[in-house]
Enzyme design. Structure first.
Site, PDB file in Angstrom:
ATOM      1  N   PHE A 238       0.825  -1.218   0.000  1.00  0.00           N
ATOM      2  CA  PHE A 238       0.000   0.000   0.000  1.00  0.00           C
ATOM      3  C   PHE A 238       0.855   1.263   0.000  1.00  0.00           C
ATOM      4  O   PHE A 238       0.428   2.308   0.465  1.00  0.00           O
ATOM      5  CB  PHE A 238      -0.963  -0.010   1.194  1.00  0.00           C
ATOM      6  N   GLY A 465       0.144  -8.376  -4.060  1.00  0.00           N
ATOM      7  CA  GLY A 465      -1.254  -8.735  -3.877  1.00  0.00           C
ATOM      8  C   GLY A 465      -2.109  -8.412  -5.084  1.00  0.00           C
ATOM      9  O   GLY A 465      -3.268  -8.805  -5.171  1.00  0.00           O
ATOM     10  N   ALA A 508       0.841  -2.621 -13.898  1.00  0.00           N
ATOM     11  CA  ALA A 508       0.137  -3.458 -14.873  1.00  0.00           C
ATOM     12  C   ALA A 508       0.473  -2.968 -16.281  1.00  0.00           C
ATOM     13  O   ALA A 508       0.833  -3.747 -17.165  1.00  0.00           O
ATOM     14  CB  ALA A 508      -1.368  -3.424 -14.630  1.00  0.00           C
ATOM     15  N   ILE A 645      -9.094  -4.032 -18.922  1.00  0.00           N
ATOM     16  CA  ILE A 645      -8.924  -4.804 -17.704  1.00  0.00           C
ATOM     17  C   ILE A 645      -8.253  -6.120 -18.071  1.00  0.00           C
ATOM     18  O   ILE A 645      -8.792  -6.913 -18.852  1.00  0.00           O
ATOM     19  CB  ILE A 645     -10.284  -5.057 -17.023  1.00  0.00           C
ATOM     20  N   ASN A 647      -7.202  -8.764 -16.016  1.00  0.00           N
ATOM     21  CA  ASN A 647      -7.782  -9.936 -15.356  1.00  0.00           C
ATOM     22  C   ASN A 647      -8.926  -9.493 -14.440  1.00  0.00           C
ATOM     23  O   ASN A 647      -8.687  -9.002 -13.337  1.00  0.00           O
ATOM     24  CB  ASN A 647      -6.702 -10.656 -14.541  1.00  0.00           C
ATOM     25  N   LYS A 717      -5.160   1.400 -17.936  1.00  0.00           N
ATOM     26  CA  LYS A 717      -5.010   2.381 -16.860  1.00  0.00           C
ATOM     27  C   LYS A 717      -4.859   1.580 -15.568  1.00  0.00           C
ATOM     28  O   LYS A 717      -5.412   0.498 -15.459  1.00  0.00           O
ATOM     29  CB  LYS A 717      -6.249   3.255 -16.766  1.00  0.00           C
ATOM     30  N   GLU A 721      -4.973   1.984  -7.089  1.00  0.00           N
ATOM     31  CA  GLU A 721      -5.157   3.120  -6.197  1.00  0.00           C
ATOM     32  C   GLU A 721      -6.573   3.691  -6.269  1.00  0.00           C
ATOM     33  O   GLU A 721      -7.092   4.184  -5.274  1.00  0.00           O
ATOM     34  CB  GLU A 721      -4.161   4.243  -6.553  1.00  0.00           C
TER      35      GLU A 721
END
Ligand code: FES
Ligand code: FES
Lengths: 754, 155
Positions: A238, A465, A508, A645, A647, A717, A721
């Site tokens: 985080f 994660g 990503a 997206i 996954n 994108k 967050e």
């Protein structure tokens, strides 16, 4: 053919590391086996400001099994001072006798066992010359300064905001506050160091394999090539593991002195002071509109706490100035130095606190106007960055509001505050805008493909994660025309090619693009060899027309050559490529910098062509008990549009986790500070409140489809967050709707609603 | 002190400082690092294991206190390559992100079913609230338990 990399995007894939995580086989840094380690225990300062005048070590040295005690006297000169998360000077630890903040590392005790190290650490007697510390805003001695602008931080402005504000018919003028918060990843801030001659290996959970390596090498005056960092799984981050911290070099030095591996597993309360946190912020927000709701002026001034030597700040006005069409904008940020540890990145660092102010303010303005808060956003929605006039690469904000509102049942909302009730419960509906800039950085990777159709990709990525192993495998499987299960992914080792810090939601996009490029390079090599081979079925064909699909090299006419032949032609064991990808807009030397731990980043707000953000809408129902004022959140609906997206299975988890963090930041989380001692009071997981399972009931995440060819070639994108942003305001807005009480200071607790 | 611990059906002879917790014995002395340390003070549940078939916090339990009693950890859940139904459900439902709380969640989840607390979502949420998940996987943890509970009962 690079598009093939995206072939499998959008289909839910279980994590390729799922089995490792549910069987206990996934190795987090402190799980890595090392031979015969000694155990370190930190001694931290009991004062918040002053100097150490002496240490009495006799009692500690008498503990059986004690091996060494590192203090400023014994090792202080062996390391150069660290830098903060902004790469500028920060608080020091053992380098001098100076104490900058409570809980600062001042000695490291090393023993044969954890138990002996702990006992000896508690027997170290420290003498101090204490001075009166300043805890936070308004504390005597805290020093405020206006944050200067630089490449990292601008003060977006246009028009004449004060004049427009004065002239407009409808306005709000309000002050907001957000609290100190600590990430509290469930994994502690562990470090294990092992020397092999001049070479150092560091097992430490990190979001920046190369950043940590470079930082430690610099502090120890070593060649970066002699430092290796390993972090295969990170137990939550985080942002807290996004930059090197002070502890690492001392554990390295301890291991060097003992010629033995040294392992540190600090305590939970030490996690509050040896790493970073989200600093408390204050905001003065002025919004003005015409009677039709069109914004005329936005003035946002922020204040942020930091340590004495650091000017670290998050400056979320970069985002709030860009949310809505507005002809007159003024922003300013101040930093306030206190006797505290240096803050750092925490989930959506700028946007979480600053959007709380803006999105609360928009709700207040809607109320002033007698307008539905969604309609106010619609009236001020824009496809153009209001600050510099660039187009948004894509912006599906209102689609998110409409999808979430429909699912949530917003139409049933009686706009009058306090009007909705269910038995003893006051019911409130609230909503807010969510957003996060879309960032992408350079990255490198090594990819190999065997004739049997198995691929291995290696890159120094980070699994914190997010499902990073799986998203990379999905890209490679798509790019090479294989199944996800045919792909092995190695990450978390600085001996592998570098990728940027896993922060700012860039990973990503950054890793997908380098993986796609590697696949394309393999395809090109195979295609070229195939068309040049006179005996092959593709002799003389156009190599650009050949694709890798279903385990074969295929032509447009449907002819197929198995990989066995296609790969076997160019390599016996495996065809391997090493590629670097530098996203458009970054200098060519950005890849070289990556190897030195320098992180060039194409940011959503700094680009020449477009402004790139993901957007979303947060909806929440709160129920407040009429008598006890207990606050519950029975329903949460969030909708996000974040381009491609990769996954949906893991993306859902990330959005959901973010939304829960948002509710938490509104109702649960705050680090309490003893104002006299400048000390964190609730520095444990029982008193620092985070949601438990029973706190979270119905939660829906909606994926709003969005194609964005301008943000980057694969249209990705980030999503890590955005999930948290705006939710704190949505909760506060719902509390207002339920009770008529506007709470402008987080977290909202029972006592604020009496 | 010398002691014998029975972990996942096997006896292990150990020589330990008497202050050693069960969690540190597992992690640092037996190489069973599946059980996690998140707080070392009984507040997070990451170290949850079973002793005598009941869930306990290994960080609050001295190793010496469980001599002669069967201890089960996450490493003992699967049968070879075959995942326990609860493990399979966690993977299927993506009931984790970083995975650090997961071994503790799994041991609590299995116990939750055995205790008869998995009959509805509200009960599951209540009886799983001793295990923090900072990644916020809670709704999916509940999904996984609802899915696995009948499969466990069928054996
Ligand atoms: S480590 Fe045992 S409860 Fe946290
Ligand atoms: S999965 Fe990260 S703490 Fe639960």
């Amino acid at each position: 053919m690079a598009d093939d990399a995206g072939r499998l995007y959008g289909k839910p894939e279980v994590r390729i590391d799922g089995a490792a995580k549910v069987t206990g086989q996934a190795r987090y840094a402190s799980d890595e086996p090392v031979a015969n380690p000694a155990y370190a225990y930190l001694v931290t300062s009991a004062i918040s400001r002053g100097h150490i005048t002496g240490m009495d070590l006799a009692a500690a040295e008498a503990v059986p099994g004690l091996l060494d005690i590192l203090t400023h006297e014994t090792v202080g000169k062996e390391a150069k001072p660290p830098v903060g998360p902004d790469q500028k000077p920060t608080t020091t630890t053992l380098e001098t006798t100076q104490v900058w903040h409570d809980g600062q590392i001042i000695a490291v005790v090393v023993a044969d066992s954890f138990e002996a190290a702990r006992e000896a650490a508690h027997r170290v007697v420290v003498h101090y010359a204490p001075e009166t510390p300043s805890a936070t805003f308004d504390s005597p001695g805290a020093e405020a300064e206006v944050r200067k602008t630089d490449e990292q931080h601008k003060d977006p402005a246009k028009g004449d905001a004060p004049a427009a504000f004065a002239a407009a018919p409808v306005k709000i003028d309000a002050r907001y506050e957000t609290p100190t918060q600590h990430h509290n990843p469930l994994e502690l801030f562990t470090t294990t160091c092992v020397w092999d001659g001049p070479k150092l290996t560091i097992y430490e959970p990190t979001q920046t394999m190369y950043g940590l390596k470079a930082a430690v090498a610099k502090q120890l005056g070593m060649e970066p090539a002699d430092v290796r960092t390993i972090s295969r799984y990170v137990g939550g981050a985080f942002g807290s593991k996004g930059a090197a911290t002070s502890r690492t070099v001392w554990i390295a030095i301890a291991a060097r002195r003992l010629k033995r591996a040294v392992k540190l597993v600090p305590t939970r309360d030490q996690a509050f002071t040896i790493a970073t946190y989200r600093a408390e912020t204050r905001h003065h927000l002025q919004l003005a509109a015409n009677r039709d709701g069109k914004l005329q002026a936005l003035i946002h001034e922020g204040w942020e706490v930091t340590s004495r030597p650091s000017s670290y700040n998050v400056s979320g006005t970069e985002t709030t100035a860009r949310m809505y069409a507005c002809p007159n904008i003024a922003t300013k940020v101040n930093v306030v130095h206190a006797d505290r540890n240096t803050p750092g990145f925490m989930r959506a660092p700028p946007d979480t606190p600053y959007m709380f102010a803006l999105e609360s303010g928009m709700d207040e303005l809607a109320h002033e106007l007698g307008m539905d808060p969604i309609e106010l956003r619609r009236i001020n929605d824009t496809q153009t960055d209001p600050v510099d006039g660039k187009p948004f690469s894509s912006r599906s904000l209102m689609k998110c509001f409409d999808a979430a509102a429909a699912k949530f049942g917003w139409a049933k909302r009686d706009p009058k505050p306090g009007a909705m009730r269910d038995g003893d419960w006051l019911v409130g509906y609230g909503c807010a805008t969510s957003c996060y800039p879309s960032n992408i950085g350079p990255a490198a990777a090594r990819l190999s493909l065997t004739p049997r159709g198995k691929a291995v990709i290696q890159l120094a990525g980070h699994e914190i994660g997010t499902g990073a192993y799986t998203t990379v495998a999905i890209t490679v499987a798509g790019g090479l025309g294989l199944k996800v299960t045919d792909i092995q992914v190695f990450m978390g080792d600085s001996n592998l090619p570098p990728v940027p810090v896993a922060g700012g939601s860039n990973n990503a996009a950054s890793t997908a693009h380098v993986a796609a490029k590697a696949c394309e390079e393999i395809r090109q090599k195979l295609a070229l060899a195939a068309v040049q081979n006179n005996a092959g079925i593709f002799a003389g064909a156009d190599p650009s027309k050949l694709r890798l699909t279903d385990g074969a090299l295929a032509g447009p006419d449907g002819r197929r050559e198995p990989l066995e032949t296609a790969v076997g032609r160019v390599a016996g064991g495996a065809l391997e490529v090493h590629v670097e990808n530098v996203p458009e807009g970054l200098p060519p030397d950005a890849a070289a910098g990556l190897y030195q731990g320098k992180m060039a980043m194409s940011r959503g707000t700094g680009r020449k062509d477009v402004t790139a953000y993901a957007f979303g809408a947060q909806f929440v129902e709160v129920r407040i008990h009429a008598l006890t004022r207990e606050i519950r959140t029975p329903r949460i609906v969030s909708a996000f549009a974040s381009g491609t997206i990769v996954n949906p299975l893991t993306a859902y988890s990330q959005y959901m986790g973010g939304a829960i963090w948002g509710v938490s930041s509104a109702l649960h989380e705050a680090t309490e500070i003893d104002l006299r001692e400048a000390r964190y009071v609730n520095d444990n997981l029982a008193d620092y409140l985070v949601p438990v399972n029973a706190d979270i009931d119905h939660l829906d995440v909606i994926f709003v489809p969005e194609e964005d060819s301008r943000v980057n070639p694969l249209g990705i994108k980030g999503i890590g967050e955005i999930g948290i942003v705006g939710m704190n305001a949505a909760v506060a807005n719902a509390v207002f709707h339920a009770t008529g009480k506007r709470i402008r200071k987080l977290p909202i607790r029972i006592e604020h609603l009496l | 002190m010398e002691l014998t611990l029975n972990i996942n059906g096997r006896d292990h002879r150990l020589s330990l400082d008497p202050r050693t917790t069960l969690l540190d014995a597992l992690r640092d002395h037996l190489g069973l690092t599946g059980s996690k340390k998140g707080c070392d003070q009984g507040q997070c549940g990451a170290c949850t294991v079973h002793v005598d078939g009941r869930r306990i916090l290994a960080c609050l339990t001295l190793a010496a206190a469980v001599q002669g009693r069967p201890v089960a950890t996450v490493e003992g859940l699967a049968h070879g390559d075959k995942l326990h139904p609860m493990q399979a459900a966690f993977v299927e439902h993506d009931a984790f992100q970083c995975g650090y709380c997961t071994p503790g969640q799994l041991m609590s989840a299995v116990a939750c079913v055995h205790e008869g607390h998995a009959h509805d979502r509200a009960a599951i949420r209540e009886h799983m609230s001793g295990n923090l998940c900072r990644c916020g996987a809670y709704p999916k943890i509940v999904d996984a338990i609802e899915d696995a509970a009948p499969k466990m009962e069928r054996g």
